[in-house]
Design a protein around this motif. Sequence first.
Motif, PDB file in Angstrom:
ATOM      1  N   GLY A  33       0.798  -1.368   0.005  1.00 16.49           N
ATOM      2  CA  GLY A  33       0.192  -0.126  -0.241  1.00 16.49           C
ATOM      3  C   GLY A  33       0.813   1.421  -0.194  1.00 16.49           C
ATOM      4  O   GLY A  33       0.104   2.279   0.011  1.00 16.49           O
ATOM      5  N   VAL A  34       2.262   1.115  -0.095  1.00 17.22           N
ATOM      6  CA  VAL A  34       2.911   2.501  -0.134  1.00 17.22           C
ATOM      7  C   VAL A  34       2.697   3.109  -1.421  1.00 17.22           C
ATOM      8  O   VAL A  34       2.963   2.572  -2.476  1.00 17.22           O
ATOM      9  CB  VAL A  34       4.340   2.076   0.109  1.00 17.22           C
ATOM     10  N   ARG A  35       2.153   4.259  -1.438  1.00 14.62           N
ATOM     11  CA  ARG A  35       2.043   4.845  -2.769  1.00 14.62           C
ATOM     12  C   ARG A  35       2.431   6.343  -2.601  1.00 14.62           C
ATOM     13  O   ARG A  35       2.111   7.411  -3.275  1.00 14.62           O
ATOM     14  CB  ARG A  35       0.327   5.099  -3.058  1.00 14.62           C
ATOM     15  N   ASN A  36       3.710   6.494  -2.110  1.00 15.21           N
ATOM     16  CA  ASN A  36       4.553   7.719  -2.347  1.00 15.21           C
ATOM     17  C   ASN A  36       5.893   7.297  -2.917  1.00 15.21           C
ATOM     18  O   ASN A  36       6.483   6.256  -2.471  1.00 15.21           O
ATOM     19  CB  ASN A  36       4.927   8.234  -0.807  1.00 15.21           C
ATOM     20  N   SER A  58       0.415   4.897  13.287  1.00 10.76           N
ATOM     21  CA  SER A  58       0.152   6.293  13.232  1.00 10.76           C
ATOM     22  C   SER A  58      -1.185   6.437  12.826  1.00 10.76           C
ATOM     23  O   SER A  58      -2.279   5.571  12.725  1.00 10.76           O
ATOM     24  CB  SER A  58       0.802   6.743  11.712  1.00 10.76           C
ATOM     25  N   SER A  59      -1.926   7.695  12.781  1.00 15.66           N
ATOM     26  CA  SER A  59      -3.240   8.116  12.421  1.00 15.66           C
ATOM     27  C   SER A  59      -4.214   7.291  13.360  1.00 15.66           C
ATOM     28  O   SER A  59      -5.069   6.631  13.139  1.00 15.66           O
ATOM     29  CB  SER A  59      -3.622   7.715  10.968  1.00 15.66           C
ATOM     30  N   ILE A 129      13.587  12.586  11.532  1.00 19.62           N
ATOM     31  CA  ILE A 129      12.809  13.020  10.378  1.00 19.62           C
ATOM     32  C   ILE A 129      11.216  12.748  10.866  1.00 19.62           C
ATOM     33  O   ILE A 129      10.471  13.849  10.675  1.00 19.62           O
ATOM     34  CB  ILE A 129      12.889  12.015   9.255  1.00 19.62           C
ATOM     35  N   VAL A 130      10.800  11.942  11.618  1.00 17.32           N
ATOM     36  CA  VAL A 130       9.371  11.736  12.060  1.00 17.32           C
ATOM     37  C   VAL A 130       8.785  12.953  12.860  1.00 17.32           C
ATOM     38  O   VAL A 130       7.560  13.248  13.047  1.00 17.32           O
ATOM     39  CB  VAL A 130       9.120  10.367  12.905  1.00 17.32           C
ATOM     40  N   LEU A 131       9.977  13.801  13.635  1.00 14.74           N
ATOM     41  CA  LEU A 131       9.659  14.850  14.323  1.00 14.74           C
ATOM     42  C   LEU A 131       9.514  16.067  13.637  1.00 14.74           C
ATOM     43  O   LEU A 131       8.897  17.195  14.191  1.00 14.74           O
ATOM     44  CB  LEU A 131      10.638  15.052  15.632  1.00 14.74           C
ATOM     45  N   ARG A 136       5.112  13.605   6.340  1.00  7.72           N
ATOM     46  CA  ARG A 136       3.891  12.534   5.877  1.00  7.72           C
ATOM     47  C   ARG A 136       4.632  11.332   5.690  1.00  7.72           C
ATOM     48  O   ARG A 136       3.853  10.446   5.276  1.00  7.72           O
ATOM     49  CB  ARG A 136       3.044  13.394   5.116  1.00  7.72           C
ATOM     50  N   LEU A 137       5.828  11.324   5.417  1.00 11.68           N
ATOM     51  CA  LEU A 137       6.247  10.016   4.829  1.00 11.68           C
ATOM     52  C   LEU A 137       5.898   8.661   5.404  1.00 11.68           C
ATOM     53  O   LEU A 137       6.242   8.884   6.838  1.00 11.68           O
ATOM     54  CB  LEU A 137       7.687  10.036   4.474  1.00 11.68           C
ATOM     55  N   SER A 138       5.603   7.348   5.139  1.00 15.52           N
ATOM     56  CA  SER A 138       5.365   6.424   5.899  1.00 15.52           C
ATOM     57  C   SER A 138       6.614   5.551   6.122  1.00 15.52           C
ATOM     58  O   SER A 138       6.323   4.744   7.041  1.00 15.52           O
ATOM     59  CB  SER A 138       4.352   5.590   4.948  1.00 15.52           C
ATOM     60  N   ILE A 139       7.543   5.908   5.455  1.00 15.78           N
ATOM     61  CA  ILE A 139       8.903   5.097   5.667  1.00 15.78           C
ATOM     62  C   ILE A 139      10.092   6.329   5.657  1.00 15.78           C
ATOM     63  O   ILE A 139      10.072   7.163   4.618  1.00 15.78           O
ATOM     64  CB  ILE A 139       9.383   4.253   4.639  1.00 15.78           C
ATOM     65  N   THR A 140      10.753   6.406   6.995  1.00 15.00           N
ATOM     66  CA  THR A 140      11.853   7.246   6.919  1.00 15.00           C
ATOM     67  C   THR A 140      13.098   6.568   7.396  1.00 15.00           C
ATOM     68  O   THR A 140      13.015   5.788   8.168  1.00 15.00           O
ATOM     69  CB  THR A 140      11.610   8.423   7.799  1.00 15.00           C
TER      70      THR A 140
END
Length: 158
Positions: A33-36, A58-59, A129-131, A136-140
């Motif tokens: 489902g990664v679409r970035n 998340s979310s 990066i998450v901070l 909004r990236l799902s993988i960092t």
Amino acid sequence: MAKQEQQFWLMKSEPDEASIDTLQAAGTLPWTGVRNYQARNFMRDTMRPGDGVLFYHSSCPEPGIAGLAEVCSGPYPDPTQFDPDSPYFDPKSPRDTPRWTLVDVRFIRKTPLISLADLRAHPGLEEMIVLRRGNRLSITPVTPAEWRIITRELMPRA
């Protein structure tokens, strides 16, 4: 040939879709489902089996790191892009040159939730990066120093 050094990642998942408990029960999950494009490129070009993963919820009411996992496959086409019944269906992705890839992730251990507030309050994690505002990236990527701080100082020992 030189051995590639282990890398580290933070991978976000909505717990109602795939939580750390889902991963624990399954043992291994495809990261569908990664679409970035940037997140896809991390999986396709950079991630390798054995890389460490901070599994992040998340979310949800309490977002944060919920456990540890590891990348356990190389990249391969995400089958959800070809499934018209999937929310991740991509009618423009050709089967012979798929647009979207994934890796498999293996459960290591569940941990008490490490919240964003916990991460923000801990010295040495200021640049994670998450901070960053607007991320909004799902993988960092996670630096080796950030990985050490989180796994040695913020996570209780198993």
